[in-house]
Write an enzyme that holds these catalytic residues in place. Structure first.
Site, PDB file in Angstrom:
ATOM      1  N   HIS A 282      36.808 -10.102 -91.089  1.00  0.00           N
ATOM      2  CA  HIS A 282      36.982 -10.387 -92.521  1.00  0.00           C
ATOM      3  C   HIS A 282      37.866  -9.311 -93.170  1.00  0.00           C
ATOM      4  O   HIS A 282      38.758  -9.616 -93.958  1.00  0.00           O
ATOM      5  CB  HIS A 282      35.631 -10.383 -93.262  1.00  0.00           C
ATOM      6  CG  HIS A 282      34.662 -11.445 -92.839  1.00  0.00           C
ATOM      7  ND1 HIS A 282      33.395 -11.155 -92.375  1.00  0.00           N
ATOM      8  CD2 HIS A 282      34.759 -12.807 -92.827  1.00  0.00           C
ATOM      9  CE1 HIS A 282      32.755 -12.283 -92.109  1.00  0.00           C
ATOM     10  NE2 HIS A 282      33.559 -13.305 -92.362  1.00  0.00           N
TER      11      HIS A 282
ATOM     12  N   LYS B   1      23.899 -23.439 -94.292  1.00  0.00           N
ATOM     13  CA  LYS B   1      23.581 -22.278 -93.451  1.00  0.00           C
ATOM     14  C   LYS B   1      22.276 -21.624 -93.874  1.00  0.00           C
ATOM     15  O   LYS B   1      21.924 -21.619 -95.053  1.00  0.00           O
ATOM     16  CB  LYS B   1      24.696 -21.229 -93.573  1.00  0.00           C
ATOM     17  CG  LYS B   1      25.924 -21.544 -92.763  1.00  0.00           C
ATOM     18  CD  LYS B   1      26.875 -20.365 -92.730  1.00  0.00           C
ATOM     19  CE  LYS B   1      28.123 -20.692 -91.917  1.00  0.00           C
ATOM     20  NZ  LYS B   1      29.185 -19.686 -92.070  1.00  0.00           N
TER      21      LYS B   1
ATOM     22  N   ARG C 287      40.156 -18.767 -86.530  1.00  0.00           N
ATOM     23  CA  ARG C 287      40.106 -18.054 -85.251  1.00  0.00           C
ATOM     24  C   ARG C 287      40.548 -18.950 -84.105  1.00  0.00           C
ATOM     25  O   ARG C 287      41.396 -18.591 -83.306  1.00  0.00           O
ATOM     26  CB  ARG C 287      38.675 -17.555 -84.970  1.00  0.00           C
ATOM     27  CG  ARG C 287      38.263 -16.409 -85.858  1.00  0.00           C
ATOM     28  CD  ARG C 287      36.779 -16.254 -85.889  1.00  0.00           C
ATOM     29  NE  ARG C 287      36.147 -17.489 -86.343  1.00  0.00           N
ATOM     30  CZ  ARG C 287      34.879 -17.589 -86.696  1.00  0.00           C
ATOM     31  NH1 ARG C 287      34.085 -16.554 -86.614  1.00  0.00           N
ATOM     32  NH2 ARG C 287      34.392 -18.728 -87.114  1.00  0.00           N
TER      33      ARG C 287
ATOM     34  N   SER D 109      30.209 -13.652 -87.536  1.00  0.00           N
ATOM     35  CA  SER D 109      28.981 -13.016 -88.036  1.00  0.00           C
ATOM     36  C   SER D 109      27.792 -13.454 -87.184  1.00  0.00           C
ATOM     37  O   SER D 109      26.912 -12.641 -86.880  1.00  0.00           O
ATOM     38  CB  SER D 109      28.748 -13.400 -89.495  1.00  0.00           C
ATOM     39  OG  SER D 109      29.825 -12.965 -90.284  1.00  0.00           O
TER      40      SER D 109
HETATM   41  O1  PNS Z   1      31.951 -18.079 -94.502  1.00  0.00           O
HETATM   42  P1  PNS Z   1      31.705 -19.567 -94.628  1.00  0.00           P
HETATM   43  O2  PNS Z   1      30.233 -19.895 -94.447  1.00  0.00           O
HETATM   44  O3  PNS Z   1      32.587 -20.374 -93.726  1.00  0.00           O
HETATM   45  O4  PNS Z   1      32.092 -19.944 -96.131  1.00  0.00           O
HETATM   46  C1  PNS Z   1      31.903 -21.250 -96.612  1.00  0.00           C
HETATM   47  C2  PNS Z   1      31.856 -21.250 -98.156  1.00  0.00           C
HETATM   48  C3  PNS Z   1      30.708 -20.382 -98.645  1.00  0.00           C
HETATM   49  C4  PNS Z   1      33.186 -20.740 -98.713  1.00  0.00           C
HETATM   50  C5  PNS Z   1      31.639 -22.739 -98.579  1.00  0.00           C
HETATM   51  O5  PNS Z   1      30.452 -23.240 -98.041  1.00  0.00           O
HETATM   52  C6  PNS Z   1      31.640 -22.905-100.098  1.00  0.00           C
HETATM   53  O6  PNS Z   1      32.696 -23.004-100.696  1.00  0.00           O
HETATM   54  N1  PNS Z   1      30.419 -22.914-100.686  1.00  0.00           N
HETATM   55  C7  PNS Z   1      30.250 -23.068-102.094  1.00  0.00           C
HETATM   56  C8  PNS Z   1      29.833 -24.515-102.431  1.00  0.00           C
HETATM   57  C9  PNS Z   1      31.032 -25.406-102.397  1.00  0.00           C
HETATM   58  O7  PNS Z   1      31.975 -25.290-103.167  1.00  0.00           O
HETATM   59  N2  PNS Z   1      30.999 -26.360-101.459  1.00  0.00           N
HETATM   60  C10 PNS Z   1      32.043 -27.317-101.301  1.00  0.00           C
HETATM   61  C11 PNS Z   1      32.942 -26.942-100.174  1.00  0.00           C
HETATM   62  S1  PNS Z   1      33.956 -28.332 -99.821  1.00  0.00           S
END
Ligand code: PNS
Length: 161
Positions: free
Chosen positions: A19, A43, A92, A130
């Site tokens: 990150h 998650k 990745r 992670s």
């Molecule tokens: O590190 P990650 O888990 O890949 O990040 C994913 C994250 C947190 C950026 C994504 O789940 C997110 O944007 N969550 C907020 C809720 C949201 O906007 N969801 C719609 C995504 S299409």
């Protein structure tokens, strides 16, 4: 259209050097980068939102055009509110692609002015995640190549509970 501002959202459970690498490379090319610690409803997290936020703040301290924030809501709502039109995600491997494509399409459908940039992880970090780090730490393996000392300590504390 706020071309020089970008956002890099993620779960950061916990933040890794992968990150940090994406943040540094992006921060060099934008005037301001918002790193947003968020929740992915699909998650289960080891660390709370505020614990993740603190670790991200500590690891990114000293990168002067980076703002670390948190938001427990829809990403596009945060971006619209702050007038951020550039979104950064790291990639990745091919395995990341399908999920990223789906999310990118959903986000752009909700916020058409948004542009999404994908950065390929540097090869040193291309296989770390992670979740892999948590798994190695859980078996007391050496994770010092991939996370900061602070994160290592926080992981040890959390996993020994
Ligand atoms: O590190 P990650 O888990 O890949 O990040 C994913 C994250 C947190 C950026 C994504 O789940 C997110 O944007 N969550 C907020 C809720 C949201 O906007 N969801 C719609 C995504 S299409």
């Amino acid at each position: 259209m706020g071309k020089k501002i970008a956002a890099y959202p993620g779960s950061f459970d916990p933040i890794t050097y992968g990150h940090v690498n994406i943040v540094k490379r992006t921060a060099e090319r934008f005037n301001k980068l918002y790193v947003i610690v968020m929740n992915n409803p699909n998650k289960e997290y080891l660390f709370s939102l505020s614990e993740r936020l603190e670790m991200v703040k500590t690891d990114l301290k000293g990168i002067k055009n980076v703002v670390v924030d948190t938001f427990d809501g829809l990403l596009v709502d945060y971006l619209k509110r702050h007038r951020i039109f550039n979104l950064i995600r790291g990639l990745r491997a091919v395995s990341d692609f399908e999920y990223e494509l789906q999310m990118a399409n959903a986000n752009r459908s909700l916020f058409p002015e948004l542009e999404i940039f994908f950065l390929m992880a540097d090869t040193d970090f291309s296989f770390i995640s992670s979740s892999m780090i948590k798994e190695i730490a859980n078996y007391e393996g050496d994770i010092s190549k991939w996370v900061s000392k602070n994160v290592e300590i926080k992981l040890k504390e959390k996993l020994s509970k």
